[in-house]
Design a protein around this motif. Sequence first.
Motif, mmCIF file in Angstrom:
data_model
loop_
_atom_site.group_PDB
_atom_site.id
_atom_site.type_symbol
_atom_site.label_atom_id
_atom_site.label_comp_id
_atom_site.label_asym_id
_atom_site.label_seq_id
_atom_site.Cartn_x
_atom_site.Cartn_y
_atom_site.Cartn_z
ATOM 1 N N ALA A 268 0.832 -1.205 0.000
ATOM 2 C CA ALA A 268 0.000 0.000 0.000
ATOM 3 C C ALA A 268 0.868 1.257 0.000
ATOM 4 C CB ALA A 268 -0.931 -0.002 1.216
ATOM 5 N N ALA A 269 1.923 1.257 0.809
ATOM 6 C CA ALA A 269 2.789 2.434 0.894
ATOM 7 C C ALA A 269 3.466 2.725 -0.429
ATOM 8 C CB ALA A 269 3.830 2.237 1.996
ATOM 9 N N VAL A 270 4.056 1.702 -1.037
ATOM 10 C CA VAL A 270 4.784 1.950 -2.286
ATOM 11 C C VAL A 270 3.831 2.207 -3.449
ATOM 12 C CG1 VAL A 270 6.782 0.635 -1.495
ATOM 13 C CG2 VAL A 270 5.026 -0.515 -2.886
ATOM 14 N N THR A 271 2.624 1.674 -3.372
ATOM 15 C CA THR A 271 1.626 1.963 -4.403
ATOM 16 C C THR A 271 1.293 3.455 -4.408
ATOM 17 O OG1 THR A 271 0.660 -0.257 -4.344
ATOM 18 C CG2 THR A 271 -0.739 1.522 -5.178
ATOM 19 N N GLU B 275 3.439 5.507 4.736
ATOM 20 C CA GLU B 275 3.415 4.420 5.709
ATOM 21 C C GLU B 275 1.982 4.174 6.144
ATOM 22 O OE1 GLU B 275 5.472 5.268 9.326
ATOM 23 O OE2 GLU B 275 4.641 7.287 9.513
ATOM 24 N N VAL B 276 1.737 2.959 6.566
ATOM 25 C CA VAL B 276 0.433 2.596 7.098
ATOM 26 C C VAL B 276 0.541 2.583 8.619
ATOM 27 C CG1 VAL B 276 -1.332 0.808 7.238
ATOM 28 C CG2 VAL B 276 -0.184 1.269 5.051
ATOM 29 N N ALA B 277 -0.330 3.340 9.260
ATOM 30 C CA ALA B 277 -0.318 3.434 10.721
ATOM 31 C C ALA B 277 -1.724 3.195 11.260
ATOM 32 C CB ALA B 277 0.191 4.806 11.160
ATOM 33 N N TRP C 281 -0.574 7.322 5.322
ATOM 34 C CA TRP C 281 -0.060 8.695 5.333
ATOM 35 C C TRP C 281 1.058 8.804 4.316
ATOM 36 C CZ3 TRP C 281 -2.030 12.543 8.512
ATOM 37 C CH2 TRP C 281 -2.942 12.115 9.494
ATOM 38 N N ILE C 282 1.086 9.887 3.567
ATOM 39 C CA ILE C 282 2.123 10.071 2.562
ATOM 40 C C ILE C 282 2.571 11.526 2.510
ATOM 41 C CG2 ILE C 282 0.375 10.322 0.732
ATOM 42 C CD1 ILE C 282 2.470 9.129 -1.211
#
Length: 324
Positions: free
Chosen positions: A230-233, A255-257, A266-267
Amino acid sequence: MSQTLSSETAVLRVGTRASRLARTQSGHVADAITAALGVPTELVDVTTHGDISRAPLASMGGTGVFVSALREALLAGEVDIAVHSLKDIPTAPAPGIVLAAVPVREDPRDAVIARDGLTLGELPPGSTVGTGSPRRRSQLAALGLGLELRELRGNVDTRIGKVRDGELDAIILARAGLSRIGRADEATEVLDPLQMLPAPGQGALAVECRADDERAAAITAALDDAATRAAVTAERAVLAVLEAGCSAPVGALAEVAEGEDGDELWIRAVVLAPDGSVAIRRSANGDPASAYDVGAQLAASMLDEGAADLMNDLTSGDAPPGTP
């Protein structure tokens, strides 16, 4: 075991670049497959255009120079899966190939190796710092430290050697690579993303297979990490919407938190002028299940603020001061 994995005794051929770092990364993937599923593996070295050429990465277009030969070997049936540093992969889909797994990510931050154990802030003005990345050069210039930036190519050992031999005062490279080859303790500083946002996908690996290879897809799926994917997507969506390659001065980190109502993505992202004089920084958050949309909407807002003009400055031939 499922029918797809019924040929578990067949060796899975893992395509890899021949560098020490690439073979180490691919070896980690191969070992994880064997440990999780008992499938035997072997590494198959493939030489890429990026390995042969000594030209600066930005002059080669950056995107795909370490990837195309591995993909050709995959489509030709010479290997069953290919392992890449995810940041090297173009954002456009590759016909006949799928991203089968994105394993758990290493530390995505950039690291400094400097003489005498110094940090960036401790280097005197005029110190020489090596990096082949326009993203790093732009962000270094934006820090206003008066450093002299030098083009840098070669494997990790070669780059570190330029500091040890006194040719450069410092170099900047991905901490993940140092960690994977057991040299993380040589970093004299790990840069906070507030100072330098990493490249989209930095620290993550990509495992690709042929779209019609059900066995390889089923095997590698065991390595996929949902939060990392999900983060790199989201990060790669920023690149795709900006129409920027991996040689563009673009940084992004997601990152997923855990949030109040479940996991939240969050990006943060930045686009800079080559000399670091102007930067567009934005952040966003959203549902990890809509990771691409979160990144795409963030990039669209950056385009509204003039991000395309900043990136066009790079293609016009401008470069940060001190860059050859």
